[in-house]
Each structure stands twice: as structure tokens, then as C-alpha cells.
Design a protein around this motif. Structure first.
Motif, PDB file in Angstrom:
ATOM      1  N   ALA A  19      38.925 -31.824  -5.037  1.00  0.00           N
ATOM      2  CA  ALA A  19      39.699 -32.522  -3.903  1.00  0.00           C
ATOM      3  C   ALA A  19      38.940 -33.078  -2.809  1.00  0.00           C
ATOM      4  CB  ALA A  19      40.916 -31.689  -3.430  1.00  0.00           C
ATOM      5  N   MET A  20      37.517 -32.721  -2.716  1.00  0.00           N
ATOM      6  CA  MET A  20      36.993 -33.248  -1.714  1.00  0.00           C
ATOM      7  C   MET A  20      35.465 -33.315  -2.191  1.00  0.00           C
ATOM      8  SD  MET A  20      37.439 -34.012   1.651  1.00  0.00           S
ATOM      9  CE  MET A  20      38.581 -33.115   2.449  1.00  0.00           C
ATOM     10  N   VAL A  21      34.711 -34.514  -1.834  1.00  0.00           N
ATOM     11  CA  VAL A  21      33.448 -34.374  -1.862  1.00  0.00           C
ATOM     12  C   VAL A  21      32.495 -34.177  -0.677  1.00  0.00           C
ATOM     13  CG1 VAL A  21      31.401 -36.024  -2.391  1.00  0.00           C
ATOM     14  CG2 VAL A  21      33.509 -36.511  -3.686  1.00  0.00           C
ATOM     15  N   GLY A  22      31.487 -33.306  -0.780  1.00  0.00           N
ATOM     16  CA  GLY A  22      30.894 -32.919   0.458  1.00  0.00           C
ATOM     17  C   GLY A  22      29.928 -33.786   0.909  1.00  0.00           C
ATOM     18  N   LEU A  23      29.053 -34.420   0.285  1.00  0.00           N
ATOM     19  CA  LEU A  23      28.154 -35.323   0.371  1.00  0.00           C
ATOM     20  C   LEU A  23      28.078 -36.559  -0.348  1.00  0.00           C
ATOM     21  CD1 LEU A  23      24.422 -34.349   1.575  1.00  0.00           C
ATOM     22  CD2 LEU A  23      24.962 -36.264  -0.095  1.00  0.00           C
ATOM     23  N   VAL A  24      28.047 -37.909   0.002  1.00  0.00           N
ATOM     24  CA  VAL A  24      28.040 -39.162  -0.575  1.00  0.00           C
ATOM     25  C   VAL A  24      26.587 -39.712  -0.336  1.00  0.00           C
ATOM     26  CG1 VAL A  24      28.713 -41.148  -1.151  1.00  0.00           C
ATOM     27  CG2 VAL A  24      30.192 -39.429  -1.075  1.00  0.00           C
ATOM     28  N   ALA A  25      25.641 -40.030  -1.294  1.00  0.00           N
ATOM     29  CA  ALA A  25      24.381 -40.760  -1.007  1.00  0.00           C
ATOM     30  C   ALA A  25      24.497 -42.107  -1.660  1.00  0.00           C
ATOM     31  CB  ALA A  25      23.408 -40.055  -1.613  1.00  0.00           C
ATOM     32  N   SER A  26      23.454 -42.862  -1.691  1.00  0.00           N
ATOM     33  CA  SER A  26      23.476 -44.051  -2.387  1.00  0.00           C
ATOM     34  C   SER A  26      23.538 -44.062  -3.781  1.00  0.00           C
ATOM     35  CB  SER A  26      22.216 -44.833  -1.923  1.00  0.00           C
ATOM     36  OG  SER A  26      21.937 -45.017  -0.634  1.00  0.00           O
ATOM     37  N   THR A  27      23.040 -43.080  -4.182  1.00  0.00           N
ATOM     38  CA  THR A  27      23.149 -43.033  -5.957  1.00  0.00           C
ATOM     39  C   THR A  27      23.694 -41.421  -6.264  1.00  0.00           C
ATOM     40  OG1 THR A  27      20.843 -42.320  -5.879  1.00  0.00           O
ATOM     41  CG2 THR A  27      21.322 -44.547  -6.203  1.00  0.00           C
ATOM     42  N   ARG A  28      24.387 -40.920  -5.683  1.00  0.00           N
ATOM     43  CA  ARG A  28      24.796 -39.467  -5.904  1.00  0.00           C
ATOM     44  C   ARG A  28      26.061 -38.967  -4.899  1.00  0.00           C
ATOM     45  NH1 ARG A  28      22.945 -33.825  -3.894  1.00  0.00           N
ATOM     46  NH2 ARG A  28      21.963 -35.265  -2.405  1.00  0.00           N
ATOM     47  N   ALA A  29      26.933 -38.290  -5.566  1.00  0.00           N
ATOM     48  CA  ALA A  29      28.111 -37.705  -4.817  1.00  0.00           C
ATOM     49  C   ALA A  29      28.007 -36.079  -5.317  1.00  0.00           C
ATOM     50  CB  ALA A  29      29.460 -38.359  -5.168  1.00  0.00           C
ATOM     51  N   THR A  30      28.263 -35.199  -4.269  1.00  0.00           N
ATOM     52  CA  THR A  30      28.064 -33.756  -4.823  1.00  0.00           C
ATOM     53  C   THR A  30      29.256 -32.847  -3.724  1.00  0.00           C
ATOM     54  OG1 THR A  30      26.863 -31.955  -4.873  1.00  0.00           O
ATOM     55  CG2 THR A  30      26.219 -33.500  -3.112  1.00  0.00           C
ATOM     56  N   HIS A  31      29.665 -31.837  -4.597  1.00  0.00           N
ATOM     57  CA  HIS A  31      30.585 -31.148  -4.025  1.00  0.00           C
ATOM     58  C   HIS A  31      29.509 -30.059  -3.284  1.00  0.00           C
ATOM     59  CE1 HIS A  31      34.216 -28.971  -3.175  1.00  0.00           C
ATOM     60  NE2 HIS A  31      33.813 -27.859  -3.794  1.00  0.00           N
ATOM     61  N   SER A  32      28.744 -30.223  -2.176  1.00  0.00           N
ATOM     62  CA  SER A  32      28.022 -29.274  -1.496  1.00  0.00           C
ATOM     63  C   SER A  32      27.782 -29.810  -0.376  1.00  0.00           C
ATOM     64  CB  SER A  32      27.010 -29.175  -2.191  1.00  0.00           C
ATOM     65  OG  SER A  32      25.941 -30.144  -2.630  1.00  0.00           O
ATOM     66  N   THR A  33      27.252 -29.113   0.782  1.00  0.00           N
ATOM     67  CA  THR A  33      26.612 -29.639   1.916  1.00  0.00           C
ATOM     68  C   THR A  33      25.207 -29.152   2.345  1.00  0.00           C
ATOM     69  OG1 THR A  33      27.272 -27.694   3.051  1.00  0.00           O
ATOM     70  CG2 THR A  33      28.962 -29.242   2.742  1.00  0.00           C
ATOM     71  N   TRP A  34      24.551 -29.574   3.295  1.00  0.00           N
ATOM     72  CA  TRP A  34      23.244 -29.252   3.461  1.00  0.00           C
ATOM     73  C   TRP A  34      23.215 -27.722   3.697  1.00  0.00           C
ATOM     74  CZ3 TRP A  34      18.552 -31.513   3.360  1.00  0.00           C
ATOM     75  CH2 TRP A  34      18.537 -33.055   3.218  1.00  0.00           C
ATOM     76  N   PHE A  35      24.224 -27.252   4.444  1.00  0.00           N
ATOM     77  CA  PHE A  35      24.057 -25.769   4.800  1.00  0.00           C
ATOM     78  C   PHE A  35      24.905 -24.751   3.618  1.00  0.00           C
ATOM     79  CE2 PHE A  35      27.312 -28.087   6.724  1.00  0.00           C
ATOM     80  CZ  PHE A  35      28.667 -27.389   7.054  1.00  0.00           C
ATOM     81  N   GLY A  36      25.311 -25.290   2.493  1.00  0.00           N
ATOM     82  CA  GLY A  36      25.872 -24.446   1.478  1.00  0.00           C
ATOM     83  C   GLY A  36      27.133 -24.971   0.722  1.00  0.00           C
ATOM     84  N   THR A  37      27.670 -24.106  -0.238  1.00  0.00           N
ATOM     85  CA  THR A  37      28.322 -24.795  -1.012  1.00  0.00           C
ATOM     86  C   THR A  37      29.637 -24.024  -1.175  1.00  0.00           C
ATOM     87  OG1 THR A  37      27.819 -23.325  -2.840  1.00  0.00           O
ATOM     88  CG2 THR A  37      26.519 -25.209  -2.861  1.00  0.00           C
ATOM     89  N   ASN A  38      29.708 -23.286  -0.055  1.00  0.00           N
ATOM     90  CA  ASN A  38      31.289 -22.490   0.095  1.00  0.00           C
ATOM     91  C   ASN A  38      32.301 -23.635   0.397  1.00  0.00           C
ATOM     92  OD1 ASN A  38      29.670 -20.152   0.257  1.00  0.00           O
ATOM     93  ND2 ASN A  38      30.670 -19.430   2.334  1.00  0.00           N
ATOM     94  N   VAL A  39      33.569 -23.307  -0.264  1.00  0.00           N
ATOM     95  CA  VAL A  39      34.547 -24.199  -0.201  1.00  0.00           C
ATOM     96  C   VAL A  39      34.949 -24.750   1.117  1.00  0.00           C
ATOM     97  CG1 VAL A  39      36.596 -22.528  -0.292  1.00  0.00           C
ATOM     98  CG2 VAL A  39      36.764 -24.923  -1.102  1.00  0.00           C
ATOM     99  N   GLU A  40      35.070 -23.871   2.179  1.00  0.00           N
ATOM    100  CA  GLU A  40      35.339 -24.144   3.611  1.00  0.00           C
ATOM    101  C   GLU A  40      34.187 -24.976   4.242  1.00  0.00           C
ATOM    102  OE1 GLU A  40      33.390 -19.743   3.720  1.00  0.00           O
ATOM    103  OE2 GLU A  40      34.334 -21.103   2.255  1.00  0.00           O
ATOM    104  N   TYR A  41      32.906 -24.970   3.707  1.00  0.00           N
ATOM    105  CA  TYR A  41      31.933 -25.810   4.183  1.00  0.00           C
ATOM    106  C   TYR A  41      32.330 -27.336   3.924  1.00  0.00           C
ATOM    107  CZ  TYR A  41      29.121 -21.418   4.849  1.00  0.00           C
ATOM    108  OH  TYR A  41      28.780 -20.069   5.120  1.00  0.00           O
ATOM    109  N   VAL A  42      32.396 -27.577   2.353  1.00  0.00           N
ATOM    110  CA  VAL A  42      32.543 -28.830   1.826  1.00  0.00           C
ATOM    111  C   VAL A  42      33.853 -29.680   2.558  1.00  0.00           C
ATOM    112  CG1 VAL A  42      33.074 -29.951  -0.030  1.00  0.00           C
ATOM    113  CG2 VAL A  42      31.477 -28.121  -0.261  1.00  0.00           C
ATOM    114  N   HIS A  43      34.892 -28.735   2.629  1.00  0.00           N
ATOM    115  CA  HIS A  43      36.231 -29.213   2.969  1.00  0.00           C
ATOM    116  C   HIS A  43      36.280 -29.255   4.514  1.00  0.00           C
ATOM    117  CE1 HIS A  43      38.735 -29.171  -0.637  1.00  0.00           C
ATOM    118  NE2 HIS A  43      37.432 -28.539  -1.104  1.00  0.00           N
ATOM    119  N   GLY A  44      35.683 -28.245   5.326  1.00  0.00           N
ATOM    120  CA  GLY A  44      35.703 -28.361   6.616  1.00  0.00           C
ATOM    121  C   GLY A  44      34.927 -29.296   7.404  1.00  0.00           C
TER     122      GLY A  44
END
Length: 648
Positions: A520-545
Motif C-alpha cells: 500500500a505504500m512505496v518507501g522510495l522512488v528514484a528515476s529508475t526504481r521504486a522500492t518498499h524500503s527506506t534509507w534507514f530500514g525496511t520496517n513497515v512503520e518506517y516505510v509508511h511513517g
């Protein structure tokens, strides 16, 4: 002789790269106008012998039967062994010949070619290159229809806007956006590509009319339907206006942003909010050494001051603003040596002095990483100060607080092309429709952004500051940036995106592969990539929060209830997860998100949190106030929800 590349021109929507000899005036030359949305790479040659190289072997080279030599041009179809099909357009005509398995030599009768070559990947015959997700043959008749659209090509682009007032106090204003394309070539029409959010800003009837022929196999539109990291692109024919101008027109609603939410806090919730407010004001702020966390802490104090005003506590408002004054004045005037602001003449911006020497200092502030996040909190703080106490704000810093504030705004949201000390909207990409956060850092997947909500907060803050300073141009530009950021966040970070749900029934599950749907949420969008993660971790609260903070009245547009009903079930799993245990700092935000769909559950959940463990940009009073201003199904629910005994 070598031709070194150099940037010879740029504007809002393009950059021109030239390969020209500095020593020999009659030497071969190549100019590449790199324009957003152009379906082809156009290269202008002077006295050259161009070649075209591919990364894989060429399987066949042919001139389609349909196209004729219009305006002295030639069109070739190049098929590669990986299944890709490329179109090569030349004017004047060139003869293409294989020189080896991957290189095409372009021969001209004069042996020195001066003209234009356009090269582009076709959707037809190319696996996974089309949003139609099916293999399509390249049709000769379609080539014949496409040829007249190739003779004119874009070489630059600018953006103009005009705000149209709404009809009545309850109606949002709107913005008319005009993308003006500078072109060269011949003919009075050309084709340009647009992303899903562009289609959202077009009239729905226009969008569906454009999509209908594209859904038919063997049309020229189906040959130019690339599938990007942001989903499908749509080819649109632009016809020349007066003086051969080519324009794209869009419209979007502009919300009426304010310092307070649409609803006041329910009176039944006031005792708990007042008690928490008193406790939060007494809590120490901790370290103030980096711009990001400093900004978040100042913004928190500003929110508490707004709450105190609504609670009828003027002494607390004065106390909070006095603290803001002391901290903000020290930072803006460079009295904190570790993060003193300086003006960088190279890139035209405000950076911390240490950041010029140490790129990773303050999250890369000296390299312009996350400036809109950092300074957005600062601008919000100054705007709130002016709103609550314009007299003291006007006197602060020797009467220069407004000038300091405008400098911060100009660093991230300058809208005046005549102000040469700062670029236009430094982080904002008017073609992609959102900001990029990565500054000058080279990233493996191109530019990227994590927190859309903090980008929204930045432009929301610019809007508020423009309002309190009576600067209409600042507030209008802030509203446009904020509204576009919200639209793109809801299109490319929220799943399924608002664009897909509204317009394109062929994408009922959104833009991304099926594995994204459950998140339900993408954590990071780049020019050629979208990912369900963040720079500081993959916990669901990080990605959504990180796509929610901070909660402000702008969040009511970014996080609508209909989306949160789908999204919250995913992030709520963190509340019951045993390992790793949910940090209290994130739990506060998760409960605030719950408040959008279930104020009763969120209010009860707040009672279980440690009031001293909130994130440095949040507090118990801020969280309770947010929940207490969410709409209820019935006003009579307030006593049942908020009147329960508080355990705070």
C-alpha cells in the motif's frame, strides 16, 4: 581532435549539451537538446560523419514500406537481437549501413552531414516496452501516420501558471499550468509524451479520447507507449499556435491551506490536551546541532503554540514563542558555529559552513540533500511566529526576520526567474511533478526522494509564510508546488495510486508489479526504481511513517480517509509485532494515522504511549490534538470517545 561535452543552455524542462571544438571553428559539432517528455533523442550535427552504436547486435535494418521521403527525410526501423525495435529519423536523408554487428554508419552524399538525427525506442515488437503488456507488430501504415509528427522536435521548455479564484468561500481555487515547448524543425505539429499525473490534470474527456486509439493495435500511438518506472506514458499531438508556439495545458485544484485543521478540537478532549500541553512545554529539547532535527523541534514548539492559542492560554503562547525566538535567532545569525548558515556562490543556496567541506554533514546539507525537508520546518516555524505574534516577529533580528525567511524560501522555492542568486524551485521537477531530495549526490538509480510528506510540508510552509507576509506570489507558488507534490505522492508513492483508480481502469491495481499491492505504500522512488524500503530500514512503520510526517492540515489532502482505510491495516501490524518492538517515537505517528479512520481507537491507543518518548518533531499534545480534530460520524460520539478517563 576530441570534442568535449559542455552544458550550453538549460531551462525548467531541458538542458542542452554541446560537443563543439574550441580550437577549430569548422570542426564537426553535435548539439543534444535533452528535453523532458520527448519520445526521441534528437541530435543536431554540423559537418559530421555520425555513427550509431547499440549495446547488443543488430538483427535487421529496413525502411518501412509506408513512409515516404517527406521534407527530404528518411525513417529506418532497426531491430536488435534482444527483441527491441528502434526508429531512426534523419533529415536530410542519410543512408544507414552496418559497419559491424552493433554499429550503424550514417553516410551522406556530401560526406559531411549537417542536419538532425532522431532516435527512439518503439513499443511495437519490443518485449515489456509497452504498457499494453502484449507484443505488438510494427505496422508500416502506422509508420506512415507517425512520420509527419517527426519533422519538428523540442529543444527547450518553460512553465507558466495562473491562479484562478474559486467561486465562493467553500470552493478551492485552481491553477492553470502552461508548458511552453521551444522547437526547431519543420511542420506545424509534433508528438510529446506525458506521465500519468499529467493525464490526471487534463480534462477527463481528453484523456479517454487519447487512450482510446492507443488501445487499438497497429496505430502510431501504440508504437510510442513506453512503460517507465512511473508507469505508462501517453503520446499527445501538439499543434502549433501563434508564432509556431507549442503548448501543453493542465489544470489542478489548489486547496485553501491554513494553520489549523478544518475542525476545532472537540471540547470533551480539551482537558487531556491541556494537561499534555503543560507537560510537553516542560520537556527539554535536547541537542540542537543539526538542521534537520533542529527544524523538527522548532516546528513542534510552533504546533504547541498554535494549540495553546486554541486552548486560550496566551501565557504559554508567549513562552513558546520566546523559546523559538532565542533558538531561531541564534541559528539564523550564525551564533552556533557548528551549523552556521552561509551563502554558496557555486550553486546559489544556503548551506551550513561545515557542509561545504564535509559532504555528509547534517544529512548532506552542504550538497543540497534534503534542503526542502530541513528548511521546510524552519519556514513553518517562522510563518507560525508571524501568525501568532506579528508584532514580535516583525521586531526580531533587528526587524529582518522576514528577510531571513525569504532567503530560506528562495533556497527551496524561488519562483522569480529574475532572482539569479537562487535557482527556480531547487528540488522540484516540473515534469515528474514532485521533488527530488538527493541534491548533488550521484545515486545509482538517478535522483530520488523518500519522504513525500516532508516535501509537502515544505511547500505548505511556503504557502503559509506567503499568507502572513501578504506576499501573494509566494503563497500562490507554494500552493502550486504543494498541490503537485500531493498529486504525485498519491500517484507514485500510494498504492494503488489515485491516478490509476480515477482514470485508467486498465490499471485497477496501480502502476507497480503485484508484489507492491499488499504494501500500500512505496518507501522510495528514484528515476529508475521504486522500492518498499527506506534509507534507514525496511520496517513497515518506517516505510509508511516517513510518508506521513509531520501531521499538519496539509495532511488532510495528502492522506485522505479512503486511502487510509486500505493503508492502515498494513502499518498497524507494527503495533502488535513482537520483534523488533515498535519504537515509541513511531508509535505516536501510527496512532495519529489511525485517527484518520478510527478516532476512538487512536485516542485509546494514545493512553498506552510513553509521553516522553515521542519523536522530536512530535509530542503527546500534538498527537492528541490531531486525533481530537478528526471528523466523527456523529457529534454525540465525542463524549464517548474523548470523555473517557485519561491515563496520561
Amino acid at each position: 581532435m576530441s570534442l568535449e561535452p559542455s552544458v550550453t543552455a538549460f531551462d525548467t524542462l531541458s538542458v542542452e549539451v554541446s560537443y563543439v571544438s574550441k580550437e577549430e571553428s569548422d570542426a564537426p559539432a553535435m548539439i543534444l537538446p535533452l528535453v523532458r517528455g520527448s519520445p526521441f533523442l534528437s541530435a543536431e550535427f554540423t559537418a559530421a560523419n555520425p555513427t550509431l552504436s547499440f549495446l547488443v547486435a543488430i538483427r535487421s535494418l529496413e525502411i518501412p514500406e509506408g513512409p515516404s521521403a517527406d521534407h527530404g527525410s528518411t525513417v529506418y526501423q532497426v531491430s536488435l537481437t534482444n527483441g527491441q525495435n528502434w526508429l531512426v529519423y534523419t533529415r536530410p536523408a542519410l543512408q544507414l549501413e552496418w559497419s559491424n554487428t552493433t554499429v550503424l554508419q550514417m553516410a551522406h552524399k556530401s560526406k559531411k552531414f549537417t542536419g538532425v538525427v532522431r532516435v527512439g525506442l518503439l513499443s511495437c515488437g519490443t518485449p515489456s516496452a509497452s504498457w499494453l503488456k502484449k507484443m505488438m507488430p510494427c505496422n508500416d501504415a502506422a509508420f506512415d501516420d507517425l512520420l509527419p509528427l517527426l519533422h519538428r522536435y523540442p529543444v527547450g521548455g518553460s512553465v507558466e501558471y495562473q491562479v484562478q479564484p474559486g467561486q465562493g468561500s467553500e470552493t478551492d481555487d485552481s491553477a492553470d499550468l502552461k508548458y511552453i515547448w521551444k522547437t526547431r524543425g519543420v511542420g506545424d505539429s509534433m508528438v510529446h509524451l506525458y506521465l500519468p499525473h499529467h493525464m490526471m490534470m487534463m480534462e477527463k474527456q481528453t484523456v479517454m479520447a487519447l487512450r482510446k486509439p492507443a488501445l487499438t493495435i497497429n496505430t502510431w500511438q501504440s508504437m510510442l507507449m513506453p512503460y517507465t518506472a512511473k508507469g505508462p506514458m501517453t503520446p499527445v499531438v501538439l499543434s502549433a499556435g501563434s508564432n509556431l508556439s507549442f503548448e501543453s495545458h493542465f489544470r489542478m485544484d489548489l486547496p485553501q491551506f491554513d494553520f489549523y485543521s478544518k475542525n476545532q478540537a472537540y471540547k470533551e478532549a480539551l482537558p487531556a490536551i491541556k494537561w499534555s500541553l503543560k507537560q510537553d512545554i516542560e520537556r527539554p529539547l535536547g541537542s540542537l546541532n543539526d538542521t534537520y532535527h533542529l527544524g523538527k523541534k522548532l516546528a513542534k514548539l510552533s504546533k504547541l503554540a498554535l494549540i495553546a492559542k486554541e486552548m486560550g492560554q496566551p501565557q504559554q503562547v508567549d513562552r513558546l514563542l520566546s523559546t523559538v525566538n532565542k533558538i531561531m535567532s541564534s541559528w539564523l545569525t550564525g551564533k552556533t558555529p557548528s551549523n552556521a548558515l552561509v551563502y554558496d556562490k557555486t550553486w546559489g543556496g544556503l548551506v551550513i559552513e561545515h557542509g561545504l567541506k564535509y559532504p555528509n554533514e547534517d544529512y548532506g546539507n552542504g550538497y543540497y540533500n534534503d534542503h526542502h525537508f530541513h528548511y521546510g520546518y524552519m519556514i513553518y516555524t517562522i510563518a507560525t511566529w508571524y501568525y501568532l505574534d506579528p508584532k514580535s516577529a516583525s521586531k526580531a533580528l533587528g526587524g529582518n526576520l522576514g528577510l531571513y525567511a525569504e532567503a530560506l524560501v528562495n533556497d527551496i522555492a524561488n519562483g522569480d526567474p529574475d532572482l539569479k542568486q537562487f535557482p527556480i524551485a531547487r528540488h522540484f521537477d516540473f515534469y515528474e511533478g514532485h521533488s527530488w531530495a538527493s541534491g548533488l549526490f550521484k545515486m545509482p538509480d538517478g535522483r530520488e526522494q523518500e519522504s513525500t510528506s516532508e516535501a509537502v510540508n515544505a511547500y505548505y510552509a511556503v504557502t503559509l509564510l506567503g499568507q502572513v507576509l501578504n506576499d501573494r506570489s509566494m503563497s500562490d507558488f507554494g500552493r502550486i508546488l504543494c498541490s503537485m507534490e500531493i498529486l504525485s505522492a498519491r500517484s507514485y508513492w500510494h498504492i494503488p495510486g489515485a491516478v490509476m483508480q480515477t482514470y485508467f481502469t486498465v490499471f485497477p491495481d496501480g502502476l507497480y508489479p503485484p508484489q507492491f499491492n499488499k504494501d500500500a505504500m512505496v518507501g522510495l522512488v528514484a528515476s529508475t526504481r521504486a522500492t518498499h524500503s527506506t534509507w534507514f530500514g525496511t520496517n513497515v512503520e518506517y516505510v509508511h511513517g516517513i510518508q506521513m510526517i509531520p501531521f499538519t492540515p496539509a495532511s488532510e489532502y495528502l492522506l485522505p480517509k479512503e486511502f487510509m482505510l486500505r493503508e492502515y491495516g498494513q502499518v498497524a501490524m507494527s503495533l502488535v509485532r513482537k520483534k523488533p518492538v515498535l519504537e515509541n517515537s513511531w508509535a505516536g505517528y501510527i496512532r495519529m494515522a489511525e485517527g484518520i479512520i478510527d478516532p476512538a481507537g487512536a485516542w485509546a491507543g494514545m493512553q498506552t504511549l510513553n509521553a516522553s518518548g515521542f519523536d522530536d518533531g512530535n509530542s503527546m499534545a500534538c498527537a492528541l490534538y490531531w486525533v481530537a480534530t478528526r471528523p466523527l460520524n456523529a457529534p454525540t460520539d465525542a463524549k464517548r470517545i474523548f470523555g473517557q478517563q485519561s491515563n496520561l
